[in-house]
Design a protein around this motif. Structure first.
Motif, mmCIF file in Angstrom:
data_model
loop_
_atom_site.group_PDB
_atom_site.id
_atom_site.type_symbol
_atom_site.label_atom_id
_atom_site.label_comp_id
_atom_site.label_asym_id
_atom_site.label_seq_id
_atom_site.Cartn_x
_atom_site.Cartn_y
_atom_site.Cartn_z
ATOM 1 N N GLN A 144 0.825 -1.209 0.000
ATOM 2 C CA GLN A 144 0.000 0.000 0.000
ATOM 3 C C GLN A 144 0.861 1.263 0.000
ATOM 4 O OE1 GLN A 144 -2.036 1.575 3.443
ATOM 5 N NE2 GLN A 144 -3.965 1.637 2.303
ATOM 6 N N ALA A 145 1.934 1.250 0.765
ATOM 7 C CA ALA A 145 2.829 2.417 0.785
ATOM 8 C C ALA A 145 3.415 2.662 -0.594
ATOM 9 C CB ALA A 145 3.938 2.201 1.815
ATOM 10 N N LEU A 146 3.753 1.600 -1.307
ATOM 11 C CA LEU A 146 4.288 1.756 -2.662
ATOM 12 C C LEU A 146 3.248 2.379 -3.589
ATOM 13 C CD1 LEU A 146 6.450 -0.623 -4.695
ATOM 14 C CD2 LEU A 146 4.260 0.032 -5.654
ATOM 15 N N VAL A 147 2.004 1.897 -3.519
ATOM 16 C CA VAL A 147 0.949 2.454 -4.369
ATOM 17 C C VAL A 147 0.715 3.925 -4.039
ATOM 18 C CG1 VAL A 147 -1.480 2.288 -5.042
ATOM 19 C CG2 VAL A 147 -0.126 0.203 -4.733
ATOM 20 N N GLN A 148 0.766 4.252 -2.768
ATOM 21 C CA GLN A 148 0.588 5.655 -2.376
ATOM 22 C C GLN A 148 1.696 6.535 -2.957
ATOM 23 O OE1 GLN A 148 0.380 5.195 1.895
ATOM 24 N NE2 GLN A 148 -1.869 5.233 1.913
ATOM 25 N N ARG A 149 2.919 6.030 -2.970
ATOM 26 C CA ARG A 149 4.021 6.803 -3.562
ATOM 27 C C ARG A 149 3.845 6.971 -5.067
ATOM 28 N NH1 ARG A 149 7.035 3.438 -0.114
ATOM 29 N NH2 ARG A 149 7.808 2.177 -1.878
ATOM 30 N N GLN A 150 3.143 6.012 -5.672
ATOM 31 C CA GLN A 150 2.916 6.050 -7.121
ATOM 32 C C GLN A 150 1.603 6.752 -7.487
ATOM 33 O OE1 GLN A 150 4.796 4.541 -9.716
ATOM 34 N NE2 GLN A 150 6.428 4.233 -8.235
ATOM 35 N N ARG A 151 0.909 7.333 -6.507
ATOM 36 C CA ARG A 151 -0.433 7.854 -6.726
ATOM 37 C C ARG A 151 -0.502 8.869 -7.859
ATOM 38 N NH1 ARG A 151 -4.363 5.156 -5.770
ATOM 39 N NH2 ARG A 151 -4.670 5.606 -7.968
ATOM 40 N N LEU A 202 -4.281 -6.680 -4.059
ATOM 41 C CA LEU A 202 -4.453 -5.452 -3.287
ATOM 42 C C LEU A 202 -3.845 -4.251 -4.009
ATOM 43 C CD1 LEU A 202 -3.778 -6.860 0.288
ATOM 44 C CD2 LEU A 202 -5.953 -5.986 -0.584
ATOM 45 N N ALA A 203 -2.716 -4.441 -4.657
ATOM 46 C CA ALA A 203 -2.097 -3.327 -5.382
ATOM 47 C C ALA A 203 -3.032 -2.781 -6.451
ATOM 48 C CB ALA A 203 -0.777 -3.782 -6.008
ATOM 49 N N ALA A 204 -3.665 -3.670 -7.208
ATOM 50 C CA ALA A 204 -4.597 -3.220 -8.243
ATOM 51 C C ALA A 204 -5.815 -2.553 -7.629
ATOM 52 C CB ALA A 204 -5.014 -4.402 -9.113
ATOM 53 N N ALA A 205 -6.330 -3.108 -6.537
ATOM 54 C CA ALA A 205 -7.490 -2.497 -5.871
ATOM 55 C C ALA A 205 -7.160 -1.087 -5.400
ATOM 56 C CB ALA A 205 -7.936 -3.367 -4.702
ATOM 57 N N TRP A 206 -5.987 -0.906 -4.818
ATOM 58 C CA TRP A 206 -5.586 0.428 -4.375
ATOM 59 C C TRP A 206 -5.297 1.341 -5.561
ATOM 60 C CZ3 TRP A 206 -2.338 -2.719 -0.537
ATOM 61 C CH2 TRP A 206 -3.045 -2.891 0.662
ATOM 62 N N ALA A 207 -4.733 0.812 -6.627
ATOM 63 C CA ALA A 207 -4.459 1.635 -7.807
ATOM 64 C C ALA A 207 -5.744 2.218 -8.374
ATOM 65 C CB ALA A 207 -3.732 0.813 -8.869
ATOM 66 N N PHE A 208 -6.812 1.421 -8.378
ATOM 67 C CA PHE A 208 -8.111 1.881 -8.880
ATOM 68 C C PHE A 208 -8.958 2.525 -7.775
ATOM 69 C CE2 PHE A 208 -7.086 -1.118 -12.312
ATOM 70 C CZ PHE A 208 -7.452 -0.376 -13.416
ATOM 71 N N GLU A 209 -8.366 2.694 -6.600
ATOM 72 C CA GLU A 209 -9.021 3.359 -5.464
ATOM 73 C C GLU A 209 -10.337 2.673 -5.089
ATOM 74 O OE1 GLU A 209 -7.784 7.840 -5.328
ATOM 75 O OE2 GLU A 209 -8.560 7.432 -7.350
#
Length: 387
Positions: free
Chosen positions: A34-41, A188-195
């Motif tokens: 999740q922290a990685l996805v947030q950095r890539q937001r 989870l990465a994809a779910a967070w990427a698509f918010e």
């Protein structure tokens, strides 16, 4: 590190070190993802938002094997989140189908976002699906969710204008044969990427860790009871999770357990004949109040008929007239959590069960295929040129 009362030296001796570690570290790895996805937001938004604004966008979630099931878990919830737009479609189509039937899977005149899930990024079908999509679809964009920086998929898409690579932390790149933390990490990465709506990552991790801590005895007892058939049932996106859970058992027991997945409603239409006294049934109960009615109908039916042993995985105690049985598994998540939030936590239970079944049979889980029939990265695939 210990998992399910198994000491590190024992795991090493039995060829299970990587599999056990990769199951056990998931609660911690999810926070890292999740922290990685947030950095890539910011770059993710710059890539995704113009595409998601297209009224006729087609999103194809793809992968092979376990990676295909990630898309099946995500597609129903993603479509619901994006809302009813006449031209919008979200579909989960395996790369193995795209490669063998591109004309039936790809639409040349429809703007398409191909979301590729790949642990290594080296599967022949994953690479071919990308090339076929580019050759067939005039307006094709790519989001690759992968665990391997050195993988061919990441390298091929890394510098393309209409592509974005979401590279997960190295901890998700499973060294064992079976996908475990790579599956939940990419999901989870994809779910967070698509918010997409999920419980807080702290809640997901705590629920998975509580399960690992509390269920060791139950899981060990189940692996000792002589089952050799597993049925996993789930509705909507949880059906994709059921397929992944069944595949884990099939892989880690080297086919010595028969494993089948279906929806609760679909199970009555023939597949139910698989039930016998050596069958273990895992039911993933939906948190959607309407869908859950159908899940509970089958749960009552199976328990009344008494063929095999049925365990429900649920986020809350059931109604008074259908209380959880003593050996059902209560997931420590909110009763209103979306089904997508149940998925990674419930899968940890199934992964542990498969690991213990493998060890019970004397199989080495890190490399379970004694004959070499299947390999960690699929081999033997010939990609034929289009006519």
């Amino acid at each position: 590190m210990t998992l399910l009362h198994l000491a590190p030296a024992d795991l090493d001796r039995r060829g299970a070190t990587h599999t056990a570690r990769e199951i056990a570290h998931q609660p911690r790895v999810w926070s890292t993802v999740q922290a990685l996805v947030q950095r890539q937001r910011a770059p993710l938004d710059a890539f995704l938002r113009p595409l998601l604004a297209l009224p006729d966008l087609r999103i194809v979630l793809t992968g092979a094997g376990s990676s295909a099931f990630i898309g099946q878990c995500l597609a129903p919830a993603l479509l619901q989140q994006l809302g009813a737009r006449p031209g919008l479609r979200v579909e989960a189509i395996a790369t193995t189908d795209i490669v063998s039937n591109p004309a039936q899977c790809l639409q040349p005149g429809v703007p398409t976002l191909l979301v590729s899930f790949a642990r290594s990024g080296n599967s022949p079908e994953s690479l071919a699906a990308v090339e076929l999509a580019d050759a067939t679809v005039a307006d094709c964009h790519h989001l690759a969710v992968t665990c391997a920086a050195e993988g061919t998929l990441a390298r091929r898409l890394g510098d393309r204008d209409r592509a974005r690579v979401l590279l997960l932390p190295d901890e998700t790149h499973d060294r064992a044969f079976a996908m475990t933390s790579s599956f939940t990490g990419m999901l989870l990465a994809a779910a967070w990427a698509f918010e997409m709506a999920l419980p807080p990552v702290e809640a997901l991790g705590a629920a998975a860790q509580a399960l690992l801590d509390a269920e060791a005895d139950r899981l060990s007892a189940l692996s000792d009871e002589g089952f050799d058939r597993l049925v996993v049932l789930g509705s909507n996106g949880l059906q994709g999770l059921a397929r992944e859970a069944a595949l884990k058992m099939l892989e880690l027991t080297d086919g010595q357990w028969v494993a089948l997945a279906d929806s609760p409603l679909g199970f009555r239409h023939g597949p139910k004949t698989v039930l016998n006294d050596r069958t273990l049934v895992l039911m993933l109960l939906s948190n959607d109040s309407y869908t859950r009615r159908y899940d509970l109908d089958l749960l009552r039916e199976l328990r009344r008929q008494g063929r095999g042993r049925v365990i429900a995985l649920s986020t809350s105690a059931l109604n008074a007239d259908q209380a959880l049985a003593a050996d059902d598994v209560l997931l420590n998540l909110p009763a209103n959590a979306p089904d997508l939030g149940l998925a990674p936590v419930a899968l940890v239970f199934a992964q542990c069960l498969s690991l213990l079944a493998s060890l019970k049979l004397g199989i080495t889980p890190d490399n379970p295929s004694a004959s070499g029939t299947v390999t960690r990265v699929v081999s033997g695939v010939t990609i034929h040129p289009l006519p």
